[in-house]
Design a protein around this motif. Structure first.
Motif, short mmCIF file in Angstrom:
data_model
loop_
_atom_site.label_atom_id
_atom_site.label_comp_id
_atom_site.label_asym_id
_atom_site.label_seq_id
_atom_site.Cartn_x
_atom_site.Cartn_y
_atom_site.Cartn_z
N CYS A 211 3.27 -2.33 -12.11
CA CYS A 211 1.83 -2.27 -11.85
C CYS A 211 1.03 -2.57 -13.13
O CYS A 211 0.06 -3.32 -13.10
N ASP B 145 0.83 -1.20 0.00
CA ASP B 145 0.00 0.00 0.00
C ASP B 145 0.87 1.26 0.00
O ASP B 145 0.41 2.33 -0.39
N ARG C 97 -2.57 -3.42 -12.06
CA ARG C 97 -2.87 -2.63 -10.86
C ARG C 97 -2.69 -1.15 -11.16
O ARG C 97 -1.73 -0.75 -11.84
N ASP C 98 -3.57 -0.33 -10.61
CA ASP C 98 -3.45 1.12 -10.72
C ASP C 98 -2.33 1.59 -9.80
O ASP C 98 -2.43 1.45 -8.58
N GLU D 62 -2.82 3.52 -6.47
CA GLU D 62 -3.22 2.87 -5.22
C GLU D 62 -2.07 2.82 -4.21
O GLU D 62 -2.29 2.55 -3.02
#
Length: 262
Positions: free
Chosen positions: A201, A179, A206-207, A210
């Motif tokens: 990412c 995270d 994945r963005d 984030e």
């Protein structure tokens, strides 16, 4: 203001548990909280990293348990926990426990380990940097799996911070599990790492927005802060060592945060 990632600027304080009595460590953590810092970190070593090599030093996770009781607002965590020193399932249980003690304020910082004296003196196998990174990659899913089995479960999704800038292994782990990503370097170095992280990412769908981007800093915030904000960095962490824990630099970064956040 918020940055391009729509995250507010946050300030961390790495309170290095070296060359000090615990009373001084506790007072510094409380003072940092009173000043308005967002996160108080320590580190996971067994000996000082600077100054007298055999100087005073305290253990990381015991301190985090104490801070969970002695603070009330700030998030707390290790910058970073050395994966080599504890079984991954145990790390998950420790993190869940401190999460509950603190009322949901723990950040789980993880790293592969690097300080050979810790390993040699405490009987851990040092191995190779690549081997330690492979071990961390194996540990992260085990930690996540153990979180799902604990009773009671964590109070929240415990934010995972992964520290390091290795482009092939570490940043791929960040993309998969973190995270928060924490690293060091000047804007040119950070720009390259950000580009590599963004590609990892993209590779897994994945963005990258984030992931909160965190940098260890020193000096004047006006000298480095604006360039880092342009790279999407929003968490800036200042370090201080015992015995006296000078918080003057921390104050300047908190004031800059408040000015920029409006």
């Amino acid at each position: 203001m918020t940055t391009a990632t729509n995250r507010p600027i946050r300030i961390g304080f790495q309170l290095q548990p070296q060359h000090a009595d615990y009373d001084a460590i506790r007072r510094a953590a409380s003072e940092a909280e009173d000043l308005g810092v967002d996160i108080v970190f320590n580190w996971d070593h067994f000996y000082p990293l600077s100054g007298e090599p055999e100087g005073k030093h305290f253990e990381c996770w015991t301190i985090l348990g104490a801070w969970a009781e002695s603070t009330s607002r700030v998030e707390i965590g290790a910058l970073v926990t050395c994966n080599s020193y504890r079984n991954p399932e145990l790390v998950a249980d420790m993190a869940r426990t401190v999460d509950h003690i603190s009322g949901g304020r723990l950040i789980l910082g993880m790293g592969a380990g690097w300080f050979q004296k810790d390993y040699d003196e405490y009987g851990y196998e040092f191995g190779t940097a690549g081997g330690r990174l492979n071990d961390l990659a194996e540990a992260m899913p085990r930690i996540e799996n153990r979180f799902s089995k604990l009773n009671p479960p964590p109070t929240r999704h415990i934010p995972v911070l992964i520290g390091g800038g290795g482009e092939k292994k570490t940043l791929r782990m960040v993309a998969k599990h973190a995270d928060i990503w924490h690293s060091f370097g000047d804007p040119e170095v950070v720009a390259r790492k950000v580009s590599v992280l963004d590609q990892h990412c993209a590779d897994i769908g994945r963005d990258p927005a984030e992931i909160e981007r965190s940098i260890g800093v020193g000096g004047d915030p006006e000298d480095v802060g604006p360039a880092m904000l342009g790279l999407g960095v929003t968490l800036f962490t200042v370090g201080a060592s015992g015995p006296d824990y000078d918080l003057s630099r921390l104050r300047s970064w908190i004031a800059w945060r408040d000015k920029m956040n409006g």
